[in-house]
Design a protein around this motif. Structure first.
Motif, PDB file in Angstrom:
ATOM      1  N   ASP A 158       9.399  42.673   6.190  1.00 32.24           N
ATOM      2  CA  ASP A 158       9.918  43.721   7.876  1.00 32.24           C
ATOM      3  C   ASP A 158       9.211  43.226   9.104  1.00 32.24           C
ATOM      4  O   ASP A 158       7.473  43.593   8.812  1.00 32.24           O
ATOM      5  CB  ASP A 158      10.476  44.770   7.783  1.00 32.24           C
ATOM      6  N   ALA A 159       9.524  41.538  10.385  1.00 34.09           N
ATOM      7  CA  ALA A 159       8.303  42.072  11.409  1.00 34.09           C
ATOM      8  C   ALA A 159       7.974  43.165  12.182  1.00 34.09           C
ATOM      9  O   ALA A 159       8.837  43.708  12.494  1.00 34.09           O
ATOM     10  CB  ALA A 159       8.891  41.171  12.100  1.00 34.09           C
ATOM     11  N   ASP A 160       7.437  44.445  12.180  1.00 38.87           N
ATOM     12  CA  ASP A 160       7.581  45.899  12.645  1.00 38.87           C
ATOM     13  C   ASP A 160       7.266  45.944  13.869  1.00 38.87           C
ATOM     14  O   ASP A 160       6.442  45.029  14.338  1.00 38.87           O
ATOM     15  CB  ASP A 160       6.776  46.648  11.053  1.00 38.87           C
ATOM     16  N   HIS A 161       8.106  46.858  14.510  1.00 35.19           N
ATOM     17  CA  HIS A 161       7.114  47.045  15.461  1.00 35.19           C
ATOM     18  C   HIS A 161       7.421  46.291  16.428  1.00 35.19           C
ATOM     19  O   HIS A 161       6.079  46.025  17.562  1.00 35.19           O
ATOM     20  CB  HIS A 161       6.497  48.922  16.438  1.00 35.19           C
ATOM     21  N   VAL A 162       7.163  45.146  17.266  1.00 35.62           N
ATOM     22  CA  VAL A 162       7.605  43.843  17.743  1.00 35.62           C
ATOM     23  C   VAL A 162       8.146  44.206  19.459  1.00 35.62           C
ATOM     24  O   VAL A 162       9.143  44.258  19.579  1.00 35.62           O
ATOM     25  CB  VAL A 162       8.392  42.928  17.051  1.00 35.62           C
ATOM     26  N   LYS A 163       7.402  44.037  20.140  1.00 35.82           N
ATOM     27  CA  LYS A 163       7.146  43.989  22.159  1.00 35.82           C
ATOM     28  C   LYS A 163       7.713  42.795  22.968  1.00 35.82           C
ATOM     29  O   LYS A 163       8.448  43.042  22.969  1.00 35.82           O
ATOM     30  CB  LYS A 163       6.757  44.921  21.705  1.00 35.82           C
ATOM     31  N   ASN A 164       7.354  41.552  21.825  1.00 33.29           N
ATOM     32  CA  ASN A 164       7.395  40.697  22.627  1.00 33.29           C
ATOM     33  C   ASN A 164       8.004  39.330  21.923  1.00 33.29           C
ATOM     34  O   ASN A 164       8.119  39.117  21.216  1.00 33.29           O
ATOM     35  CB  ASN A 164       6.593  39.939  22.963  1.00 33.29           C
ATOM     36  N   PRO A 165       8.313  38.346  23.032  1.00 33.44           N
ATOM     37  CA  PRO A 165       9.686  37.212  22.121  1.00 33.44           C
ATOM     38  C   PRO A 165       8.802  36.887  21.719  1.00 33.44           C
ATOM     39  O   PRO A 165       9.380  35.585  20.555  1.00 33.44           O
ATOM     40  CB  PRO A 165      10.186  36.970  23.778  1.00 33.44           C
ATOM     41  N   ARG A 173      10.527  32.202  12.212  1.00 32.92           N
ATOM     42  CA  ARG A 173       9.777  31.197  11.623  1.00 32.92           C
ATOM     43  C   ARG A 173       9.592  31.146  10.210  1.00 32.92           C
ATOM     44  O   ARG A 173       8.604  30.118   9.646  1.00 32.92           O
ATOM     45  CB  ARG A 173       9.074  30.123  12.640  1.00 32.92           C
ATOM     46  N   GLU A 174       8.631  32.151  10.287  1.00 38.18           N
ATOM     47  CA  GLU A 174       7.819  32.442   8.322  1.00 38.18           C
ATOM     48  C   GLU A 174       8.201  32.768   7.599  1.00 38.18           C
ATOM     49  O   GLU A 174       8.027  32.983   6.581  1.00 38.18           O
ATOM     50  CB  GLU A 174       6.314  33.412   8.879  1.00 38.18           C
ATOM     51  N   GLY A 175       9.974  33.285   7.808  1.00 38.95           N
ATOM     52  CA  GLY A 175      11.493  33.716   6.902  1.00 38.95           C
ATOM     53  C   GLY A 175      11.266  35.565   6.496  1.00 38.95           C
ATOM     54  O   GLY A 175      11.843  35.638   5.740  1.00 38.95           O
ATOM     55  N   PHE A 176      10.511  35.708   7.965  1.00 38.99           N
ATOM     56  CA  PHE A 176      10.979  36.928   7.699  1.00 38.99           C
ATOM     57  C   PHE A 176      12.767  37.592   7.812  1.00 38.99           C
ATOM     58  O   PHE A 176      12.909  36.781   8.712  1.00 38.99           O
ATOM     59  CB  PHE A 176      10.192  37.934   8.717  1.00 38.99           C
ATOM     60  N   SER A 177      13.112  38.608   6.990  1.00 40.08           N
ATOM     61  CA  SER A 177      14.558  38.703   7.443  1.00 40.08           C
ATOM     62  C   SER A 177      14.537  40.069   7.860  1.00 40.08           C
ATOM     63  O   SER A 177      15.962  39.959   7.981  1.00 40.08           O
ATOM     64  CB  SER A 177      15.077  38.796   5.331  1.00 40.08           C
ATOM     65  N   MET A 178      14.307  40.818   8.572  1.00 40.62           N
ATOM     66  CA  MET A 178      14.448  41.697   8.564  1.00 40.62           C
ATOM     67  C   MET A 178      13.825  42.082  10.119  1.00 40.62           C
ATOM     68  O   MET A 178      11.795  41.362  10.370  1.00 40.62           O
ATOM     69  CB  MET A 178      13.864  42.714   8.072  1.00 40.62           C
ATOM     70  N   PHE A 179      13.439  42.770  11.588  1.00 44.98           N
ATOM     71  CA  PHE A 179      13.358  42.677  12.418  1.00 44.98           C
ATOM     72  C   PHE A 179      13.250  44.376  12.978  1.00 44.98           C
ATOM     73  O   PHE A 179      14.283  44.330  13.165  1.00 44.98           O
ATOM     74  CB  PHE A 179      13.325  41.484  13.489  1.00 44.98           C
ATOM     75  N   THR A 180      12.291  44.512  13.699  1.00 44.49           N
ATOM     76  CA  THR A 180      12.444  45.791  14.251  1.00 44.49           C
ATOM     77  C   THR A 180      11.213  45.688  15.918  1.00 44.49           C
ATOM     78  O   THR A 180      10.748  45.296  15.585  1.00 44.49           O
ATOM     79  CB  THR A 180      11.291  47.024  13.236  1.00 44.49           C
ATOM     80  N   VAL A 181      12.639  45.757  16.293  1.00 44.32           N
ATOM     81  CA  VAL A 181      12.590  45.868  17.944  1.00 44.32           C
ATOM     82  C   VAL A 181      11.959  47.078  18.663  1.00 44.32           C
ATOM     83  O   VAL A 181      12.687  48.307  18.020  1.00 44.32           O
ATOM     84  CB  VAL A 181      14.071  45.039  18.385  1.00 44.32           C
ATOM     85  N   ASP A 182      10.708  47.438  18.995  1.00 46.01           N
ATOM     86  CA  ASP A 182      10.295  48.747  19.856  1.00 46.01           C
ATOM     87  C   ASP A 182      10.325  48.534  21.144  1.00 46.01           C
ATOM     88  O   ASP A 182       8.811  47.558  21.465  1.00 46.01           O
ATOM     89  CB  ASP A 182       8.937  48.704  19.573  1.00 46.01           C
TER      90      ASP A 182
END
Length: 481
Positions: A158-165, A173-182
């Motif tokens: 999980d790439a957590d609490h992401v705010k920008n593109p 691109r690193e292969g994360f399977s979950m993305f949490t947009v804040d």
């Protein structure tokens, strides 16, 4: 047989992590620990392109000693696909953030066989900035921990609490399977707006899109309670969330261009305005109207969700509201409710788990770091006192981006506490929050950081079992045990 030969010839210099042992296509793979730290050992003939720093031939077999780096891990992932993260979908799931990058073996022990889908690689942009890590470090460190424990049942990242593109694309691109947009930077705080300002901003929204024609008079029945959009509550819902949802939509479209199979979490929890049931409906309706496919939705539940301590609020009121939110999620279908700041919220887990009936995701992070520092207080009191003093020096600066209520005037003087009593400090909510939010300052001190890693390495089993026991307490309550 391979491990027996290895122990006979290299046992004085290395200790094998026996759970890590795997075989495939005539080759053997395992992790061992020596003076140089952990190494990947590959045994056999025609070893595929692993980079190694030494090799030995014993009884007709070649033993290749390889550094556990990204390049070798990529080769290992090609051989063992279960080392690549996958999406959880609608399975009940649990995230275990790891600020140190060495704690995943403990998380595996806590979650193995629990029935919860584990998200072992979980880190926020804020945590990466404070620890000096990048997405690749987070995923690789967790994967090596998974390999070390011989866990083959799949996991998420999980790439957590992401705010920008930029951060979103880098994680994809690193292969994360979950993305949490804040989208919290785009959420408005109603308490800071006058009635005139509210009306003016709403008129601006209506000039962009006549959402009043979509929602006014729309009715819903939730657990026997009637909810309806009128002019006032629609205005307030739009003020709080309309721009935030537009930002989420933009991020989702960018992510879809990078990857096609992922869990998408929308996080509106880091706001001052609790998400009422009607606001919950507005968020879901708007996301669906924009064709944003989301797996998890993190709401701002009522009460106080401070870092590192239990829930503060009316449990009866929370139980009533979570039942409403869970029913709304079932009504719209296709997503889970996500509980952020989930560390140590022991009092709410039974109600949360029961109401959602398994349609949930829970995130923890700082509590594993707290348990690691507690282990240091047990085995290296002098180092713990150094950490404590560093935390005090940086607390006022580090606390700014966290929701806590710690009062330094109530924090014990560590110099007056006996060595054997130091672990008891972690029962003090003020101390827990002091240690919790200052991890970045502590880990930026290279001397302290080195001592922390050395101490935990020397007391590895105690470290793993202490963290595993604490995380398992979370898991058991969520499972109803």
């Amino acid at each position: 047989m391979v491990l027996q030969v290895f122990n006979e010839h290299f046992g004085r210099g290395y200790t094998v992590y026996e759970k890590s042992y795997r075989e495939k296509e005539g080759l053997s793979f395992f992790l061992a620990k020596g003076e140089e730290g952990k190494v990947l050992v590959v045994v056999g003939q025609n070893v595929p392109r692993f980079s190694f720093f030494k090799k030995h031939r014993v009884n007709g077999k070649e033993f290749f000693f390889c550094k556990p780096n990204h390049e070798n891990l990529e080769i290992l992932r090609g051989i063992f696909p279960d080392l690549k993260p996958i999406r959880a979908g609608l399975k009940p799931s649990f995230g275990t953030g790891d600020r140190l990058g060495i704690t995943t073996p403990a998380h595996v022990r806590a979650l193995r066989g629990s029935g919860l889908f584990p998200v072992f690689a979980q880190q926020s942009v804020r945590e990466n900035e404070r620890t000096g890590r990048i997405w690749r470090n987070v995923l690789d460190d967790a994967t090596w921990g998974v390999f070390q424990e011989g866990y083959t049942e799949r996991f998420g990242a999980d790439a957590d609490h992401v705010k920008n593109p930029e951060d979103l694309v880098a994680a994809a691109r690193e292969g994360f399977s979950m993305f949490t947009v804040d989208p919290s930077d785009h959420v408005r705080n109603l308490s800071k707006l006058s009635e005139r300002e509210k009306n003016e901003i709403f008129e601006e929204i209506l000039r962009k899109e006549r959402i009043d024609k979509i929602y006014l008079g729309k009715k819903y029945s939730v657990l026997g309670e009637r909810l309806e959009f009128d002019e006032r509550n629609l205005r307030d819902a739009a003020l709080v969330y309309y721009d935030a949802i537009a930002h989420v939509d933009m991020m989702y479209q960018i992510l879809k261009e990078e990857t096609s199979d992922f869990d998408f979490e929308v996080s509106v929890d880091e706001t001052e305005t609790p998400t009422s049931p009607l606001f919950h409906i507005f968020v879901v309706e708007e996301l669906r109207r924009r064709d944003v496919e989301f797996t998890n939705l993190a709401l701002r539940f009522i009460g106080e969700w401070e870092k590192g301590i239990d829930y503060k609020g009316d449990l009866g009121l929370f139980e009533k509201e979570i039942k409403m939110h869970a029913e709304i999620a079932r009504m719209f279908e296709g997503y889970k409710l996500s509980l952020h700041s989930g560390s140590d919220k022991f009092s709410v887990y039974p109600a949360f788990s029961s109401a959602t009936d398994g349609l949930f995701h829970v995130k923890t992070a700082g509590t594993s770091y707290l348990e690691a520092i507690k282990v240091i207080s047990m085995v290296n009191p002098a180092l713990f006192r150094e950490i404590y003093r560093c935390a005090l020096d940086h607390f006022e600066e580090d606390r700014r981006s966290y929701h806590i209520s710690a009062d330094l005037s109530k924090v014990p003087d560590v110099e007056g506490v006996r060595d054997e009593d130091l672990p008891e400090l972690f029962k003090d909510t003020n101390v827990r929050q002091l240690i919790h939010v200052t991890y970045g300052s502590v880990l930026k001190d290279e001397s302290l950081k080195g001592k922390i890693f050395e101490t935990l390495s020397q007391n590895e089993e105690l470290f793993y079992e202490t963290v595993a026991s604490h995380i398992k307490r979370h898991v058991d309550l969520l499972r109803g045990d």
